[in-house]
Write a protein that holds these residues in place. Structure first.
Motif, mmCIF file in Angstrom:
data_model
loop_
_atom_site.group_PDB
_atom_site.id
_atom_site.type_symbol
_atom_site.label_atom_id
_atom_site.label_comp_id
_atom_site.label_asym_id
_atom_site.label_seq_id
_atom_site.Cartn_x
_atom_site.Cartn_y
_atom_site.Cartn_z
ATOM 1 N N ARG A 361 -6.326 3.541 -46.911
ATOM 2 C CA ARG A 361 -7.634 3.961 -46.406
ATOM 3 C C ARG A 361 -7.611 5.426 -46.007
ATOM 4 O O ARG A 361 -8.581 6.168 -46.222
ATOM 5 C CB ARG A 361 -8.042 3.111 -45.193
ATOM 6 N N CYS A 362 -6.508 5.846 -45.407
ATOM 7 C CA CYS A 362 -6.388 7.235 -44.974
ATOM 8 C C CYS A 362 -6.439 8.180 -46.172
ATOM 9 O O CYS A 362 -7.158 9.189 -46.160
ATOM 10 C CB CYS A 362 -5.083 7.404 -44.197
ATOM 11 N N LEU A 363 -5.693 7.853 -47.217
ATOM 12 C CA LEU A 363 -5.706 8.664 -48.443
ATOM 13 C C LEU A 363 -7.095 8.683 -49.070
ATOM 14 O O LEU A 363 -7.609 9.733 -49.477
ATOM 15 C CB LEU A 363 -4.690 8.119 -49.440
ATOM 16 N N GLU A 364 -7.722 7.500 -49.137
ATOM 17 C CA GLU A 364 -9.050 7.408 -49.747
ATOM 18 C C GLU A 364 -10.071 8.218 -48.964
ATOM 19 O O GLU A 364 -10.909 8.922 -49.540
ATOM 20 C CB GLU A 364 -9.476 5.938 -49.824
ATOM 21 N N SER A 365 -10.000 8.125 -47.630
ATOM 22 C CA SER A 365 -10.942 8.858 -46.788
ATOM 23 C C SER A 365 -10.790 10.369 -46.969
ATOM 24 O O SER A 365 -11.778 11.118 -46.912
ATOM 25 C CB SER A 365 -10.714 8.477 -45.328
ATOM 26 N N ALA A 366 -9.553 10.817 -47.202
ATOM 27 C CA ALA A 366 -9.298 12.248 -47.407
ATOM 28 C C ALA A 366 -9.579 12.686 -48.836
ATOM 29 O O ALA A 366 -9.568 13.891 -49.123
ATOM 30 C CB ALA A 366 -7.850 12.564 -47.049
ATOM 31 N N GLY A 367 -9.810 11.713 -49.736
ATOM 32 C CA GLY A 367 -10.037 12.040 -51.142
ATOM 33 C C GLY A 367 -8.787 12.554 -51.834
ATOM 34 O O GLY A 367 -8.857 13.425 -52.712
ATOM 35 N N LEU A 368 -7.635 12.012 -51.438
ATOM 36 C CA LEU A 368 -6.359 12.482 -51.975
ATOM 37 C C LEU A 368 -5.585 11.344 -52.639
ATOM 38 O O LEU A 368 -5.716 10.178 -52.271
ATOM 39 C CB LEU A 368 -5.490 13.063 -50.852
ATOM 40 N N ARG A 369 -4.773 11.718 -53.620
ATOM 41 C CA ARG A 369 -3.786 10.802 -54.205
ATOM 42 C C ARG A 369 -2.440 11.079 -53.532
ATOM 43 O O ARG A 369 -2.223 12.150 -52.964
ATOM 44 C CB ARG A 369 -3.647 11.017 -55.715
ATOM 45 N N SER A 370 -1.529 10.146 -53.653
ATOM 46 C CA SER A 370 -0.228 10.317 -53.012
ATOM 47 C C SER A 370 0.518 11.525 -53.570
ATOM 48 O O SER A 370 1.256 12.193 -52.838
ATOM 49 C CB SER A 370 0.614 9.048 -53.166
ATOM 50 N N ASP A 371 0.302 11.853 -54.856
ATOM 51 C CA ASP A 371 1.029 12.984 -55.439
ATOM 52 C C ASP A 371 0.471 14.337 -55.000
ATOM 53 O O ASP A 371 1.054 15.390 -55.300
ATOM 54 C CB ASP A 371 1.050 12.892 -56.973
ATOM 55 N N GLN A 372 -0.654 14.328 -54.267
ATOM 56 C CA GLN A 372 -1.223 15.585 -53.755
ATOM 57 C C GLN A 372 -0.736 15.899 -52.336
ATOM 58 O O GLN A 372 -1.083 16.942 -51.794
ATOM 59 C CB GLN A 372 -2.760 15.497 -53.772
ATOM 60 N N VAL A 373 0.059 15.008 -51.782
ATOM 61 C CA VAL A 373 0.612 15.223 -50.446
ATOM 62 C C VAL A 373 1.922 15.989 -50.575
ATOM 63 O O VAL A 373 2.821 15.586 -51.313
ATOM 64 C CB VAL A 373 0.848 13.867 -49.735
ATOM 65 N N ASP A 374 2.018 17.107 -49.872
ATOM 66 C CA ASP A 374 3.212 17.952 -49.995
ATOM 67 C C ASP A 374 4.403 17.390 -49.225
ATOM 68 O O ASP A 374 5.542 17.450 -49.687
ATOM 69 C CB ASP A 374 2.907 19.367 -49.473
ATOM 70 N N LEU A 375 4.148 16.871 -48.026
ATOM 71 C CA LEU A 375 5.229 16.369 -47.180
ATOM 72 C C LEU A 375 4.769 15.127 -46.430
ATOM 73 O O LEU A 375 3.586 15.005 -46.074
ATOM 74 C CB LEU A 375 5.667 17.431 -46.169
ATOM 75 N N VAL A 376 5.716 14.235 -46.178
ATOM 76 C CA VAL A 376 5.451 13.039 -45.377
ATOM 77 C C VAL A 376 6.394 13.085 -44.185
ATOM 78 O O VAL A 376 7.617 13.111 -44.344
ATOM 79 C CB VAL A 376 5.686 11.747 -46.188
ATOM 80 N N CYS A 377 5.824 13.144 -42.998
ATOM 81 C CA CYS A 377 6.617 13.253 -41.773
ATOM 82 C C CYS A 377 6.522 11.942 -41.005
ATOM 83 O O CYS A 377 5.431 11.486 -40.662
ATOM 84 C CB CYS A 377 6.079 14.402 -40.929
ATOM 85 N N LEU A 378 7.665 11.320 -40.730
ATOM 86 C CA LEU A 378 7.714 9.995 -40.116
ATOM 87 C C LEU A 378 8.258 10.082 -38.698
ATOM 88 O O LEU A 378 9.240 10.768 -38.440
ATOM 89 C CB LEU A 378 8.610 9.069 -40.936
ATOM 90 N N THR A 379 7.619 9.367 -37.787
ATOM 91 C CA THR A 379 8.105 9.273 -36.418
ATOM 92 C C THR A 379 8.098 7.809 -35.995
ATOM 93 O O THR A 379 7.377 6.983 -36.545
ATOM 94 C CB THR A 379 7.233 10.078 -35.442
ATOM 95 N N GLY A 380 8.901 7.476 -34.987
ATOM 96 C CA GLY A 380 8.932 6.128 -34.445
ATOM 97 C C GLY A 380 10.017 5.270 -35.062
ATOM 98 O O GLY A 380 10.380 5.418 -36.231
ATOM 99 N N GLY A 381 10.522 4.341 -34.257
ATOM 100 C CA GLY A 381 11.646 3.521 -34.687
ATOM 101 C C GLY A 381 11.342 2.623 -35.864
ATOM 102 O O GLY A 381 12.211 2.370 -36.714
#
Length: 429
Positions: A361-381
Motif C-alpha cells: 500500500r505504501c508503494l502504491e500510494s507513492a506511485g513507486l515500484r520496488s525497483d525505483q527505491v534507492d535504499l531500504v533502511c530497517l530498524t527494530g528487532g
C-alpha cells in the motif's frame, strides 16, 4: 520555563528520550541507571500496591523481590486502539489506560528533566504509522495518547510517525538525494515510510507515503502460545455446565487473552478470574482440570512475564537455527516443547502477509515500484526475523538493504523533529 523540547520514543517494549536543549540536540538521555544501556528504559509498570509504582529494570527487580505480588504491566501501548479496553482495577481503584500511559510518560519526563536540569512542557512523541487498520480506532488511539501526554504535564505535543523519524536519522548518512524506504519493525507495529531524502533541508512534500499495520514482534510471540503452548493452560479444556448435556470448550475470549503478552494479565480481573474458576469446577476430565490449575499457577505465582520472556528467546533462537527447545521449569508449570523454524514460518504466514500488504500500500500510494527505491533502511528487532529479511531481499535485493541501530534510530529522528520545532518549523501539521 525553558524552551527545551523533549523527544520521546514511547515503544511497546522499550522507551527512550532525547531533547532539543539550549539550541542543541541531545541524542539520548540517561533514564534507567540499572539498565545495561542507561538510555533505554523497558516499558514496564509494576504496582506492588495502588500507591506505589516502579519502572524499567527496577520494575522487574522489585517484582521478583516482592515475591511477584501486585501487578506488572507490559506492552500496554498495544491497547490504545481498543475502544473496549478502558483500563484495569487495582484494589478497587480504577486505573484507566490513559492514566497508565500518562504515569509512564510522566516518569520519562521527570527523569529527562533531572538530566537536563530544567522543566519541560513541550514534547515530540513518536507514533506508529497506524495504531490500527481501522481509521476510527487509529484516531481513538491518538486521542488517548494526547490525553496521556496532558496527564503527564505536557502543554504542547507534536506526534511524529516513527518511520518518518527513522528517515530523518538516516539522512545523516547520505551525500545526495535518494528515494528511501524506512521499515520500522517494533514490538507492536510494523511501519513504512517512503521519502525523498537529501543531505540538507526538509519539505513536507518529500514524504511520499506512510503506511503500516499493528502487527510485529508481540504478534509473532503470541503464535507460540496460540499454536502449541496455550493447551497447557486450559485453552482447550472442556466442561459441562450443571443440568446441561452440552460439552463446551474454554471461550475464545479467554484463550485470546491467554495468547497475547499484553492481554494475559487481564485474566486476573475479577469477573474473568471467577468465570475460569467456575469452568474448572465443571471440567470433564482430570487433564482438563490440571490445565486450568496450571493457568492459576501462572497467574497467581506471577509467572506471566518470565514465561513470555522465554517465548521471546525461543523466537530469537529460531532466527539463528532450524529448531530449538522451549523449556520452562517453574514448579507446577514444567513445560517442554520442540519448535522448528519451518513451523514458525507456517504459523506466521497471515502476519507476514498483512505486514507486506502494508508495504505494498505504501508503494502504491507513492506511485513507486520496488525497483525505483534507492535504499531500504530497517530498524527494530523484528526486522531480523529470517522470513522478514528474505521477503525484503526478494523485493529489493540484498545490496539495497541496510540495518540501523536497533533502538536509537527513531529517537535520533524525533530529536531532529524537535530541533525543527524549536526553530519554528513543524514536521507534521
Amino acid at each position: 520555563m525553558s524552551d527545551s523540547i523533549l523527544a520521546i520514543d514511547f515503544g511497546t517494549s522499550n522507551s527512550l528520550v532525547g531533547a532539543y536543549h539550549n539550541g542543541k540536540t541531545v541524542a539520548a538521555l540517561p533514564l534507567d541507571p540499572k539498565a545495561n544501556d542507561p538510555t533505554l528504559m523497558r516499558t514496564l509498570l509494576y504496582f506492588p500496591n495502588p500507591d506505589l509504582c516502579y519502572y524499567g529494570v527496577e520494575a522487574i527487580d522489585q517484582y521478583i523481590e516482592q515475591d511477584m505480588e501486585g501487578r506488572l504491566f507490559r506492552s500496554f501501548k498495544s491497547h490504545l486502539p481498543n475502544q473496549n479496553y478502558l483500563g484495569t482495577v487495582l484494589d478497587n481503584r480504577i486505573l484507566t489506560l490513559e492514566s497508565m500511559v500518562g504515569i509512564f510518560l510522566l516518569e520519562l519526563k521527570k527523569r529527562a528533566e533531572k538530566a537536563l536540569d530544567t522543566s519541560v512542557e513541550r514534547a515530540v512523541i513518536g507514533r506508529p504509522a497506524r495504531y490500527s487498520m481501522d481509521a476510527v480506532a487509529d484516531g481513538f488511539a491518538l486521542h488517548r495518547m494526547e490525553k496521556a501526554a496532558q496527564w503527564a504535564g505536557f502543554k504542547e505535543v507534536q506526534f511524529v510517525p516513527e518511520p518518518l523519524a527513522a528517515a530523518f536519522d538516516y539522512r545523516r548518512q547520505i551525500d545526495k538525494e535518494k528515494i528511501v524506504l524506512i521499515g520500522d519493525f517494533g514490538g507492536g507495529t510494523s511501519d513504512f515510510t517512503l521519502i525523498k531524502l537529501r543531505p540538507e533541508g526538509f519539505d513536507k512534500k518529500d514524504v511520499l507515503a506512510i503506511d503500516g499495520c499493528p502487527l510485529a514482534g508481540d504478534a509473532l510471540d503470541s503464535l507460540f502460545m496460540s499454536n502449541k503452548l496455550n493447551e497447557h493452560f486450559g485453552a482447550k479444556s472442556r466442561y459441562r455446565l450443571p443440568l446441561s448435556s452440552n460439552v463446551l470448550t474454554m471461550p475464545l475470549g479467554v484463550s485470546q487473552k491467554l495468547n497475547h503478552p499484553a492481554h494475559i494479565v487481564h485474566l486476573k480481573e475479577k469477573d474473568t478470574y471467577e468465570f475460569i474458576r467456575e469452568v474448572r469446577k465443571c471440567t470433564i476430565t482430570g487433564k482438563d482440570k490440571t490445565a486450568i490449575d496450571r493457568l492459576f499457577i501462572l497467574l497467581e505465582d506471577q509467572q506471566i512475564f518470565p514465561f513470555f520472556e522465554r517465548i521471546e528467546k525461543t523466537k530469537r533462537d529460531l532466527s539463528q537455527q532450524d529448531q530449538t527447545v522451549f523449556d520452562f521449569n517453574y514448579p507446577g508449570l514444567e513445560t517442554t516443547e520442540d519448535f522448528k523454524s519451518s513451523q514458525f514460518v507456517e504459523w506466521a504466514q497471515d502476519t507476514r502477509t498483512r505486514i507486506f500488504e502494508a508495504l505494498d500500500r505504501c508503494l502504491e500510494s507513492a506511485g513507486l515500484r520496488s525497483d525505483q527505491v534507492d535504499l531500504v533502511c530497517l530498524t527494530g528487532g523484528t526486522a531480523k526475523v529470517p522470513f522478514i529479511q528474505k521477503e525484503l531481499q526478494d523485493r529489493f535485493g540484498q545490496q539495497r538493504l541496510q540495518t540501523q541501530s536497533h533502538f536509537h534510530s527513531v529517537l535520533g529522528g524525533l530529536v531532529e523533529s524537535a530541533a525543527f520545532w524549536g526553530k519554528g518549523q513543524k514536521v507534521v501539521d
